[in-house]
Design a protein around this motif. Structure first.
Motif, PDB file in Angstrom:
ATOM      1  N   PRO A 107       1.020  -0.947  -0.090  1.00  0.00           N
ATOM      2  CA  PRO A 107       0.226  -0.335  -0.025  1.00  0.00           C
ATOM      3  C   PRO A 107       0.827   1.182   0.029  1.00  0.00           C
ATOM      4  O   PRO A 107       0.223   2.253  -0.706  1.00  0.00           O
ATOM      5  CB  PRO A 107      -0.523  -0.310   1.071  1.00  0.00           C
ATOM      6  N   GLN A 108       2.242   1.456   0.565  1.00  0.00           N
ATOM      7  CA  GLN A 108       2.517   2.440   0.735  1.00  0.00           C
ATOM      8  C   GLN A 108       3.444   2.881  -0.383  1.00  0.00           C
ATOM      9  O   GLN A 108       3.622   3.836  -0.579  1.00  0.00           O
ATOM     10  CB  GLN A 108       4.201   2.077   1.731  1.00  0.00           C
ATOM     11  N   LEU A 164      -6.957  -1.312   3.030  1.00  0.00           N
ATOM     12  CA  LEU A 164      -8.270  -2.301   2.950  1.00  0.00           C
ATOM     13  C   LEU A 164      -7.788  -3.521   2.738  1.00  0.00           C
ATOM     14  O   LEU A 164      -6.863  -3.445   1.933  1.00  0.00           O
ATOM     15  CB  LEU A 164      -8.904  -2.360   1.810  1.00  0.00           C
ATOM     16  N   PRO A 165      -6.844  -4.381   4.033  1.00  0.00           N
ATOM     17  CA  PRO A 165      -6.091  -4.677   3.803  1.00  0.00           C
ATOM     18  C   PRO A 165      -6.913  -6.303   2.846  1.00  0.00           C
ATOM     19  O   PRO A 165      -6.187  -7.566   2.295  1.00  0.00           O
ATOM     20  CB  PRO A 165      -6.009  -5.823   5.241  1.00  0.00           C
ATOM     21  N   PRO A 205      -3.562  -4.865  -2.336  1.00  0.00           N
ATOM     22  CA  PRO A 205      -1.603  -4.479  -1.831  1.00  0.00           C
ATOM     23  C   PRO A 205      -1.870  -5.405   0.263  1.00  0.00           C
ATOM     24  O   PRO A 205      -2.764  -5.180   0.436  1.00  0.00           O
ATOM     25  CB  PRO A 205      -2.147  -3.187  -1.604  1.00  0.00           C
ATOM     26  N   MET A 206      -0.230  -5.728   0.308  1.00  0.00           N
ATOM     27  CA  MET A 206      -0.118  -6.717   1.667  1.00  0.00           C
ATOM     28  C   MET A 206       0.515  -5.453   2.055  1.00  0.00           C
ATOM     29  O   MET A 206       1.258  -5.520   1.739  1.00  0.00           O
ATOM     30  CB  MET A 206       0.141  -7.725   1.242  1.00  0.00           C
ATOM     31  N   ALA A 207      -0.559  -4.832   3.839  1.00  0.00           N
ATOM     32  CA  ALA A 207       0.725  -3.956   4.849  1.00  0.00           C
ATOM     33  C   ALA A 207       1.156  -5.094   5.697  1.00  0.00           C
ATOM     34  O   ALA A 207       0.611  -6.127   6.534  1.00  0.00           O
ATOM     35  CB  ALA A 207      -0.091  -3.277   5.556  1.00  0.00           C
ATOM     36  N   ASN A 208       2.630  -5.545   5.979  1.00  0.00           N
ATOM     37  CA  ASN A 208       3.114  -6.130   6.638  1.00  0.00           C
ATOM     38  C   ASN A 208       2.481  -5.999   8.557  1.00  0.00           C
ATOM     39  O   ASN A 208       2.908  -4.229   8.862  1.00  0.00           O
ATOM     40  CB  ASN A 208       4.217  -6.128   6.627  1.00  0.00           C
ATOM     41  N   ASP A 216     -12.213  -4.668   4.542  1.00  0.00           N
ATOM     42  CA  ASP A 216     -11.533  -3.810   5.211  1.00  0.00           C
ATOM     43  C   ASP A 216     -11.160  -4.472   6.535  1.00  0.00           C
ATOM     44  O   ASP A 216     -10.149  -4.600   7.965  1.00  0.00           O
ATOM     45  CB  ASP A 216     -12.018  -2.311   6.372  1.00  0.00           C
ATOM     46  N   GLY A 217     -11.468  -6.091   6.350  1.00  0.00           N
ATOM     47  CA  GLY A 217     -11.923  -6.708   7.499  1.00  0.00           C
ATOM     48  C   GLY A 217     -12.442  -6.986   8.790  1.00  0.00           C
ATOM     49  O   GLY A 217     -12.429  -8.176   9.539  1.00  0.00           O
ATOM     50  N   ASN A 218     -13.247  -6.472   8.431  1.00  0.00           N
ATOM     51  CA  ASN A 218     -14.102  -6.190   9.423  1.00  0.00           C
ATOM     52  C   ASN A 218     -15.393  -7.817   8.946  1.00  0.00           C
ATOM     53  O   ASN A 218     -15.679  -8.397   8.349  1.00  0.00           O
ATOM     54  CB  ASN A 218     -15.478  -4.889   9.346  1.00  0.00           C
TER      55      ASN A 218
END
Lengths: 386, 197, 271
Positions: free
Chosen positions: A202-203, A213-214, A222-225, A242-244
């Protein structure tokens, strides 16, 4: 960037297991967790030797479940990670593979297949090809590659990492004792020519944590670690983008599972690889995969040369997702299809589903516990076509 | 990998395979000879070779086998189909594998392990008392390198001696290199002395 | 109304917010443990200058696991039943800068994850494990756990429990954890201090918190908290704790090589 601790370009003479680890290191693998099992221990031993040399971390875990979980944690911790096991251990990893599919976690598992069921034996096998696809609980597709040489143990491991990072999903390298233990030439190309794929971040896309949104943004998110300030709540339940999970409803459930199912199945043509020989206008066909293809091409060549049989050869380099459409577009009409496998006819099933109306007959050539000899394959072909 | 189907076998399959089988007991260094030959053929002589070894519970302590398939082209089927050369270091190995040797194949054996009067008619055989000769340099553990020296004489039209010596140097522990080179020489000289070219 | 100071660590509002209230039953002790963990980490962020984004909460499956699920304004993993410790280990292998808090339950740790539990303690890897022990399986309907007392009736021991139980803190100490303490939900300040010590300990810290499940033990939360307070006895040297009482306090606080640091020495040979 590759450095001098990578295997050097040029000609090497390695065991398939060693080539696999060298490929993994080039692909960027920096965490290896494993548990010893025959005939996969050589992969682990080479990893124990090589991974710390490159600044990575190797750990021997208490079982195969823990080994697979190392990959899950390491991947969210930001590293490319791998384990290798053999069939009974592969069974133990299925729950984690399932979680990896749901959470869309890139990781690579090598299965050096041995015969089953039970402890079976410690020789060679292709009896896990169905477990690879259907062993994990729940819906969700998988990518599985089938190497046939030491060179491919190297190349397909790199490809396995690339595919897992690109599609954010577990990828399986379905090796066999045959290909993992044999020693053979490995030609390492100049390292800068090897294509390496890293996960989308995401960066890099300019997505701020508050908008991230994971499991959203795109077909492959995109994957944030962990540790990057994105407050990612990794989850194994069906979820919104969003993982909700509080807003569960059937529509959300449907959309969640279908997205990661279709991201693989709808892209089967880009993911899957097929190799052919003596293929144009052949009357009969041998369809094979893994090290059996080495015997198959030998048998096909001899059948053509010595017996004037118009028989062709087709190899599935990728087992899953299954390239049904591609096979149907390649094979319009043949008489008999032979499927030699080191099991009792597992891949014959999807092959039959794809090609039952494109041929007269499909014949399984099974072998349990050992690689087919060319004589064996030839004898079945002659018996059938006499 | 390319996503399009590729024709990987443009050249005809190489039927000009050259196959070597080495068999004996675990601990005789059978596996090591196979690996050294593979490195010599492939890394130094730039030929293609596949090395496999016996595999299964029996490989621990009991019977042991190592195979090398060599070719100028591609090698598909990785195991021995009909051996061109059979290096036999035990009676069990003889009984198990002798019928996989080509009719005009070469048999190299240690006469102290395989009594030569039991050899089937028709096979051309060469004797190398590898264990006995290895004792002369101080340890039976060099019997495999003695046998390798003798084997070299039988396959020299396919392999460069310098390549094999390099492969030995790269494969044996540094502290035993001198003895191994000596053992190789003893095997080689024994063959030259006892068998005319 | 004044907001609870720890609400800042929950996804209460904002684009990713609106996830409260938590799923846990009224009177459950798990929320108290999460509150204690937030207080401890809040202080550590302030006093030790560790960045908030380095903290990761990892849970498995069960009531304790719901403390992460999707509520936290931290990185977190709501993972696989019993597998919290290998997953946490994997994350640390990838990035040793992470400060990992594993929140788990007595079933997650003592039964399905029992093997991982003793091996994590043996390795002495830098994790802080908070184990909420309510003596049964809450999420699945109050079944017997390896921590349930003998004779007790649960939904799978309708005639009374016939099995001996585990003392998880003693197991952690014996297996090699370097900081082990047990408190109860009736000891909130002590719990916060123990978590701070655990996070600051370089090595495996195991903090067991005896907790109430009013729903399945069919008692009021207040009665249960009172009983926890009454039945617990502070550990004092080698002094024996009377039968039937819960020993509380520090089981051990020792120094031993931590795994990531030991392995770093292997890596450093090649630099």
């Amino acid at each position: 960037m590759p450095n001098n601790r990578h295997i050097q370009p040029g000609v090497h003479y390695l065991q398939g297991s060693q080539a696999c680890v060298e490929g993994a290191i080039i692909a960027g693998c920096r965490v290896y967790g494993g548990y010893p099992i025959t005939p996969a221990s050589e992969v682990m031993e080479h990893a124990a030797l090589r991974i710390p040399q490159i600044g990575g971390r190797f750990i021997q875990m208490e079982d195969e479940i823990a080994s697979a979980c190392i990959l899950l944690g390491a991947s969210w911790g930001g590293a490319k990670a791998m384990t290798a096991t053999s069939s009974p251990g592969f069974s133990l990893m299925q729950e984690t593979i399932s979680y990896g599919i749901m959470s869309e976690t890139p990781l690579v598992i090598v299965d050096v297949q041995r015969p089953g069921p039970g402890q079976g034996y410690i020789t060679t096998s292709q009896e896990d090809v169905m477990q690879a696809r259907w062993g994990h609980h729940g819906e969700g597709s998988i990518i599985a590659l089938a190497p046939a040489s030491v060179q491919e143990m190297f190349e397909f491991t790199i490809e396995a990492f690339n595919l897992s990072e690109k599609w954010r999903t577990p990828v399986l390298l379905m090796a066999e004792e045959t290909v993992a233990h044999m020693r053979e030439r490995l030609i390492v190309p100049p390292l800068e020519e090897i294509r390496i794929v890293n996960r989308k971040k995401p960066q890099d896309l300019g997505i701020a944590p508050e908008n991230y949104l994971p499991w959203g943004h795109d077909m492959v998110a995109p994957m944030a670690n962990w540790g990057e300030g994105y407050n990612v709540n990794l989850i194994g339940l069906v979820h919104l983008e969003d993982g909700n999970v509080t807003k569960y409803d059937l529509q959300m459930h449907d959309a969640c599972v279908k997205r990661f199912y279709h991201k693989i199945e709808d892209n089967v043509d880009t993911i899957s690889q097929i190799e052919t020989a003596h293929f144009e206008k052949c009357k009969h066909l041998v369809v094979c995969y893994g090290s059996v293809s080495r015997t198959a091409i030998e048998a096909v060549t001899e059948a053509r040369k010595e017996h004037n049989l118009e028989i062709g050869y087709l190899r599935l380099k990728t087992l899953w997702p299954f390239p049904e459409k591609k096979l149907r577009s390649l094979i319009k009409k043949v008489d008999t299809i032979f499927v030699p496998e080191m099991n009792l006819g597992m891949m014959k099933h999807p092959i039959t589903e794809a090609l039952r109306d494109r041929c007269r007959k499909i014949i399984s050539i099974p072998s349990l516990g050992s690689l087919h000899t060319p004589e064996y394959i030839l004898s079945v072909i002659h018996e059938e076509l006499k | 990998m390319n996503s399009e189907p590729v024709n990987a076998y443009n050249k005809p399959s190489q039927l000009d395979r050259f196959e070597i089988r080495i068999a004996g007991f675990g601990g005789q260094g059978v596996v090591t000879i196979g690996r050294i030959l593979g490195v010599a053929f492939t890394v130094h002589d730039r030929k293609n070779s596949v090395n496999t070894q016996s595999y299964g519970p029996e490989s621990r302590g009991g019977a042991c086998r190592s195979e090398i398939v060599m070719s100028d082209g591609d090698i598909n089927y990785p195991y021995v189909r009909k051996a061109d050369v059979f290096v036999c270091l035990s009676q069990t190995a003889y009984d198990t594998y002798i019928h996989d040797l080509k009719e005009d194949g070469l048999l190299l054996l240690d006469p102290n392990s395989v009594p030569t009067d039991s050899i089937d008619d028709g096979y051309k055989f060469y004797s190398i008392p590898a264990m006995e000769l290895a004792r002369q340099i101080g340890s039976v553990k060099f019997q495999n390198t003695v046998a390798l020296g003798a084997l070299y004489v039988l396959i020299k039209e396919h392999l460069n001696e310098e390549s094999l010596r390099k492969a030995i140097a790269e494969s044996v522990p540094r502290e035993t290199l001198e003895e191994n080179i000596k053992a190789f020489g003893i095997g080689l000289e024994h063959m030259k002395a006892h068998y005319a070219e | 109304m004044k907001k609870h100071p720890m609400l800042k660590y929950l996804k209460e509002e904002g684009p990713m917010g609106d996830r409260l209230p938590m799923i846990l039953c009224p009177g459950c002790g798990s929320g108290q443990v999460l509150n204690a963990a937030f207080h401890a980490i809040d202080k550590i962020i302030e006093e030790d200058g560790i960045a908030k984004e380095n903290f990761v909460f990892i849970t498995g499956v069960g009531c304790s696991a719901r403390l992460t699920s999707h509520y936290l304004n931290f990185d977190s993993g709501w993972t696989i039943h019993g597998r919290t410790l290998p997953i946490a280990t994997g994350a640390l292998l990838a990035n040793p800068e992470l400060r990992i808090i594993v929140i788990t339950g007595d079933g997650d740790t003592g039964a399905i994850g029992g093997n991982h539990f003793i091996h994590a303690c043996r390795r002495n890897i830098d994790l802080t494990i908070l184990c909420i022990n309510n003596g049964l399986y809450g999420m699945t309907g109050g079944q017997v756990a390896p921590t349930t007392g003998i004779g007790l009736k649960t939904s799978t021991t309708p005639y009374g429990n016939t099995e001996e139980s585990f003392d998880l803190s003693k197991m952690a100490e014996t297996a090699g954890a370097t900081y082990v303490a047990r408190w109860t939900t009736a000891h909130p300040r002590q719990t916060v201090r123990a978590i701070m010590k655990g996070v600051r300990k370089k090595g495996t810290a195991f903090i067991e918190i005896m907790s109430q499940c009013p729903v399945h033990w069919k008692e009021t939360p207040v009665d249960m908290l009172k009983a926890l307070k009454k039945n617990s006895v502070r550990l004092k040297g080698d002094e024996a704790v009377p039968n039937g009482k819960i020993p509380i306090g520090e089981f051990c606080n020792i120094e031993k090589p931590e795994w990531i640091e030991s392995y770093q020495k292997v890596i450093d040979q090649f630099n």
